[in-house]
Design a protein around this motif. Structure first.
Motif, PDB file in Angstrom:
ATOM      1  N   UNK A 290       0.853  -1.179   0.000  1.00 51.59           N
ATOM      2  CA  UNK A 290       0.000   0.000   0.000  1.00 51.59           C
ATOM      3  C   UNK A 290       0.896   1.239   0.000  1.00 51.59           C
ATOM      4  N   UNK A 291       0.402   2.322  -0.587  1.00 51.56           N
ATOM      5  CA  UNK A 291       1.171   3.554  -0.524  1.00 51.56           C
ATOM      6  C   UNK A 291       1.713   4.019  -1.846  1.00 51.56           C
ATOM      7  N   UNK A 293       3.372   3.692  -6.017  1.00 51.89           N
ATOM      8  CA  UNK A 293       4.459   3.041  -6.761  1.00 51.89           C
ATOM      9  C   UNK A 293       5.770   2.954  -5.985  1.00 51.89           C
ATOM     10  N   UNK A 294       6.109   3.989  -5.231  1.00 48.53           N
ATOM     11  CA  UNK A 294       7.388   3.958  -4.505  1.00 48.53           C
ATOM     12  C   UNK A 294       7.417   2.824  -3.498  1.00 48.53           C
ATOM     13  N   UNK A 295       6.330   2.675  -2.741  1.00 46.05           N
ATOM     14  CA  UNK A 295       6.263   1.589  -1.761  1.00 46.05           C
ATOM     15  C   UNK A 295       6.264   0.233  -2.455  1.00 46.05           C
ATOM     16  N   UNK A 296       5.579   0.141  -3.607  1.00 40.25           N
ATOM     17  CA  UNK A 296       5.549  -1.125  -4.343  1.00 40.25           C
ATOM     18  C   UNK A 296       6.941  -1.494  -4.833  1.00 40.25           C
ATOM     19  N   UNK A 297       7.695  -0.517  -5.320  1.00 41.20           N
ATOM     20  CA  UNK A 297       9.045  -0.799  -5.807  1.00 41.20           C
ATOM     21  C   UNK A 297       9.972  -1.206  -4.666  1.00 41.20           C
ATOM     22  N   UNK A 298       9.815  -0.584  -3.513  1.00 39.70           N
ATOM     23  CA  UNK A 298      10.618  -0.983  -2.355  1.00 39.70           C
ATOM     24  C   UNK A 298      10.324  -2.424  -1.963  1.00 39.70           C
ATOM     25  N   UNK A 299       9.052  -2.799  -2.036  1.00 40.11           N
ATOM     26  CA  UNK A 299       8.670  -4.183  -1.725  1.00 40.11           C
ATOM     27  C   UNK A 299       9.294  -5.140  -2.751  1.00 40.11           C
TER      28      UNK A 299
END
Length: 422
Positions: A290-291, A293-299
């Motif tokens: 959640x949060x 694209x930036x959070x998704x890329x970190x995941x």
């Protein structure tokens, strides 16, 4: 994004302007254009094939609505950009458009203006027809200590170069806007009641006519250009240091095999594709953070080890392996594949940045296949910056600019997948 007729007429003319938003296909193929490596690049109006039921027409009145329309014309919010839009016919229907970065060296502004204008004029003429008029946007955020009004004045010479260069082609610039700090200013409108010296705020409410029509037509704004670029930008330390070590170890093991006998080459190809499939499964099971694209890329970065990234990036340098990997372009695999290729592009750090065109081009291909044209152009543009001669990226870049639909290429890859012997 670059497809359908979207129109704008200068507000001082006293007439209205129209934008015809494109209908969204199952896999839309044109939305805005990005520059090729080293310079601007023209777009082509959509040749047709839209659903009449979704041909939603929006009447724009004045500089404010022209400014509001910009991200929907491109598919993203441009940062640090010159955007030139061609208008065609008596009703000033939008044709091609071109975007390039604003040069830091003011001494190159005149040359840049000439290149941008010539690129759009010649590109439009070769694909459809010469523009009859232009709309210009200069987009840049204030520097430290600046106000939006300061940006307007600092970029005024560039706006003048653009207007005089278009005039040299016998094409008037009907409106020239500066967009900065959430405000817009007109270089053309002398009416302070319409365009006050302090500028006007851009409208962000989702209920605006252009936003509502774009939603109805399936046009999506995919964040800012800077956001899209960040998704394929190499990571820094401490990840980069670990990744370099993993590349060095993997290269000693893989490269001799990739240059070895046919059996060894086949072994590396098979192992690369098995690793990619395993990681895509991991990504699907891991879900999305959640949060945004930036959070998704970190995941996604956390789900990928340095060793796995090194094996995959090196393995994808083989053209046959890369082409087989390109077959994950639709269905449940496509989204996971896009996440993986972006993550691998971010792992191409320092001495291994030259390996980035393979994952970058795969990311661009899958994004285009999924209808995310702006993201596709950014990834393909980055691949061409790294290697201007990279054939796969050059072909995709040309296909998008020529207004092609990705489906013929998908059919070709499906046939290869169906006929390939394990």
């Amino acid at each position: 994004m670059n497809r359908n007729d979207e129109a704008a007429r200068r507000p001082e003319s006293g007439s209205t302007s129209r934008i015809h938003l494109p209908a969204q296909r199952t896999a839309p193929s044109h939305r805005a254009d990005e520059p090729a490596a080293g310079g601007p690049d023209p777009t082509r109006p959509n040749p047709g094939g839209e659903s009449a039921a979704l041909d939603n027409r929006v009447t724009l009145r004045g500089p404010g609505e022209l400014a509001d329309a910009l991200p929907y014309l491109l598919g993203y919010y441009p940062d640090d950009s010159i955007v030139l839009v061609a208008l065609q016919g008596a009703r000033h229907r939008v044709g091609g458009r071109v975007r390039t970065a604003i040069p830091e060296d003011t001494g190159t502004w005149r040359q840049t203006a000439a290149e941008v204008a010539t690129c759009l004029v010649e590109g439009s003429a070769s694909r459809d027809r010469r523009p009859d008029a232009m709309v210009l946007y200069l987009c840049q955020e204030p520097r430290a200590g600046e106000q939006p009004r300061d940006v307007l004045e600092r970029l005024r010479p560039l706006a003048q170069y653009m207007r005089t260069t278009c005039g040299a082609h016998d094409i008037p610039v009907l409106e020239a806007l500066c967009v900065s700090g959430g405000r817009y200013f007109s270089y053309c409108c002398p009416d302070t009641a319409c365009c006050p010296t302090e500028g006007r705020e851009l409208r962000t409410e989702p209920a605006s006519p252009i936003a509502a029509a774009a939603t109805y037509a399936g046009v999506r704004v995919q964040g800012s250009l800077r956001d899209l670029e960040q998704r394929v930008t190499p990571l820094g330390d401490p990840v980069a240091g670990r990744q370099i070590q993993a590349f060095d170890v993997a290269a000693r093991a893989l490269v001799p095999k990739m240059l070895g006998n046919p059996a060894e080459i086949a072994e590396v190809r098979a192992e690369t594709l098995r690793t990619a499939e395993r990681l895509m499964t991991r990504y699907r099971r891991g879900g999305l953070s959640q949060g945004g694209p930036e959070a998704a890329d970190l995941r996604d970065d956390a789900l990928l080890t340095s060793h796995e990234a090194a094996l995959l990036v090196l393995g994808l340098q083989d053209r046959v392996t890369r082409d087989r990997a390109a077959q994950w372009m639709e269905g449940p695999s496509a989204r996971a594949a896009l996440r993986l290729w972006r993550a691998l592009a971010r792992r191409c750090v320092r001495a291994y940045e030259g390996h980035a065109p393979a994952p970058l081009t795969l990311a661009g291909w899958v994004a285009w296949s999924l209808g995310e044209d702006a993201a596709a152009r950014v990834a393909i543009g980055r691949a061409l910056e790294s290697d201007p001669g990279y054939t796969f990226a050059r072909l995709l870049h040309q296909a998008i600019n020529d207004g092609m639909d990705p489906e013929p290429l998908r059919r070709c890859l499906r046939r290869r997948r169906e006929t390939r012997t394990p």
